[in-house]
Design an enzyme around this catalytic site. Structure first.
Site, PDB file in Angstrom:
ATOM      1  N   GLN A   9      51.154  19.598  63.685  1.00  0.00           N
ATOM      2  CA  GLN A   9      50.411  20.700  63.886  1.00  0.00           C
ATOM      3  C   GLN A   9      49.649  20.444  62.470  1.00  0.00           C
ATOM      4  O   GLN A   9      50.420  20.360  61.417  1.00  0.00           O
ATOM      5  CB  GLN A   9      51.568  22.593  63.745  1.00  0.00           C
ATOM      6  N   SER A  87      57.609  17.684  61.925  1.00  0.00           N
ATOM      7  CA  SER A  87      57.476  18.952  62.616  1.00  0.00           C
ATOM      8  C   SER A  87      57.790  19.553  64.166  1.00  0.00           C
ATOM      9  O   SER A  87      58.287  18.328  64.821  1.00  0.00           O
ATOM     10  CB  SER A  87      56.686  20.349  61.889  1.00  0.00           C
ATOM     11  N   LEU A  88      56.696  19.547  65.221  1.00  0.00           N
ATOM     12  CA  LEU A  88      56.426  19.672  65.854  1.00  0.00           C
ATOM     13  C   LEU A  88      56.430  18.400  66.427  1.00  0.00           C
ATOM     14  O   LEU A  88      56.901  18.017  67.468  1.00  0.00           O
ATOM     15  CB  LEU A  88      54.802  20.327  66.168  1.00  0.00           C
ATOM     16  N   ARG A 112      57.807  26.651  72.600  1.00  0.00           N
ATOM     17  CA  ARG A 112      58.418  27.583  70.632  1.00  0.00           C
ATOM     18  C   ARG A 112      56.440  26.813  69.754  1.00  0.00           C
ATOM     19  O   ARG A 112      56.689  28.045  69.224  1.00  0.00           O
ATOM     20  CB  ARG A 112      58.503  25.858  70.383  1.00  0.00           C
ATOM     21  N   HIS A 191      58.712  28.127  59.252  1.00  0.00           N
ATOM     22  CA  HIS A 191      60.256  26.983  58.419  1.00  0.00           C
ATOM     23  C   HIS A 191      60.533  27.775  57.796  1.00  0.00           C
ATOM     24  O   HIS A 191      60.660  27.368  56.650  1.00  0.00           O
ATOM     25  CB  HIS A 191      59.473  25.888  58.429  1.00  0.00           C
ATOM     26  N   GLN A 239      65.247  23.867  63.503  1.00  0.00           N
ATOM     27  CA  GLN A 239      63.920  23.490  62.697  1.00  0.00           C
ATOM     28  C   GLN A 239      62.949  25.363  62.221  1.00  0.00           C
ATOM     29  O   GLN A 239      62.562  25.029  61.397  1.00  0.00           O
ATOM     30  CB  GLN A 239      63.902  22.406  63.833  1.00  0.00           C
TER      31      GLN A 239
END
Length: 281
Positions: A9, A87-88, A112, A191, A239
């Site tokens: 992202q 991340s993503l 998510r 996060h 995560q």
């Protein structure tokens, strides 16, 4: 060693994936039907200004990354030795490694994104040229509690997350002490501890899926070590509340091979981070 990186992202932009979306009409149509909106129009024209909203951003990036990954696999003879995603982007890494298929990955990132978008009370900021210990010490000295380290992108860039009043106090404190800070355009403190309700719900959602062993190693953002099949679901849920240890992920590869070749799918931001990590900047 050849490492393939997938952006997450923040890499979204109007016009993204225009060419590759045209070349895979079947997969794009399938994704649009599953998501309930025209994915190609969202990515290329963004007529309603939704591309920047987390619940739309995450599926869009996942699909565009996936299609670029499919193209590269079909076009290139050289397979990756390891996958990393920020991340993503870790979902694209797991897809590329055969841990789940395209439909499963899309369902996962759609849920998510939905859960992360719902956690809207907070924000994030990038902090430059300040070691983690110094940062936390400075905030503690000024009585600022509730700030989490959400990302360790390079030796010179950390990301913090907190609720709005705590983040505002932290940014003010850091700036008054001559530290460069840049607020990120995100809707929630990703996060961090504040994503715990989303983590719980996502963990429950993940129980409905089975995950295969990676055909190629995938480095986890949470542990900076390769995913193990029995841990995949736990790490994907974790995560959401754990910092993205990007520096450690990259260094774990450099510790094994000081001549790693990195190729990024979905942008150039990760390549710039890797350059800073390898140079120690």
């Amino acid at each position: 060693m050849f490492a393939m990186l997938f952006a997450g992202q923040g890499s979204q932009h109007k016009g993204m994936g225009a060419e590759v979306l045209e070349r895979y009409p079947g997969l794009v149509g399938f994704a649009s039907d599953l998501l309930g909106y025209d994915l190609a129009t969202l990515c290329t024209k963004d007529p309603d200004g939704l591309l920047g909203r987390t619940e739309y951003t995450q599926p869009a990036i996942f699909v565009v990354n996936a299609l670029h990954g499919f193209e590269r696999t079909h076009r290139e003879d050289r397979p990756a030795d390891v996958y990393l995603g920020h991340s993503l982007g870790e979902y694209n890494a797991l897809l590329a490694a055969g841990v789940f298929d395209f439909e499963t990955g899309l369902r996962l990132v759609a849920k998510r994104g939905e859960l992360m978008a719902a956690a809207s009370d907070g924000g994030m900021a990038a902090v430059l040229d300040t070691p983690e210990e110094r940062l936390l010490e400075l905030l503690a000295d000024h009585g600022i509690d509730g700030v989490d380290i959400a990302g360790l992108n390079t030796p010179s860039q950390l990301v913090i997350a907190a609720t709005p009043p705590v983040l505002a106090a932290a940014v003010e404190c850091l700036e008054e002490n001559g530290i460069r800070v840049a607020r990120l355009r995100v809707s929630a403190p990703f996060h961090s501890r504040y994503m715990e309700p989303a983590r719980v719900r996502f963990a429950e959602f993940l129980t409905g899926f089975a995950f295969a062993a990676p055909r190629t190693p995938v480095v986890s953002n949470v542990t900076a070590r390769p995913h193990r099949p029995e841990e995949t679901a736990r790490l994907l849920a974790e995560q959401l509340v754990a910092p993205v240890r990007w520096t450690d992920c990259v260094r774990s590869l450099l510790d094994r091979d000081d001549d790693v070749e990195f190729t990024e799918i979905g942008g150039t931001s990760l390549t710039r981070m890797v350059d800073k990590i390898t140079s120690g900047a």
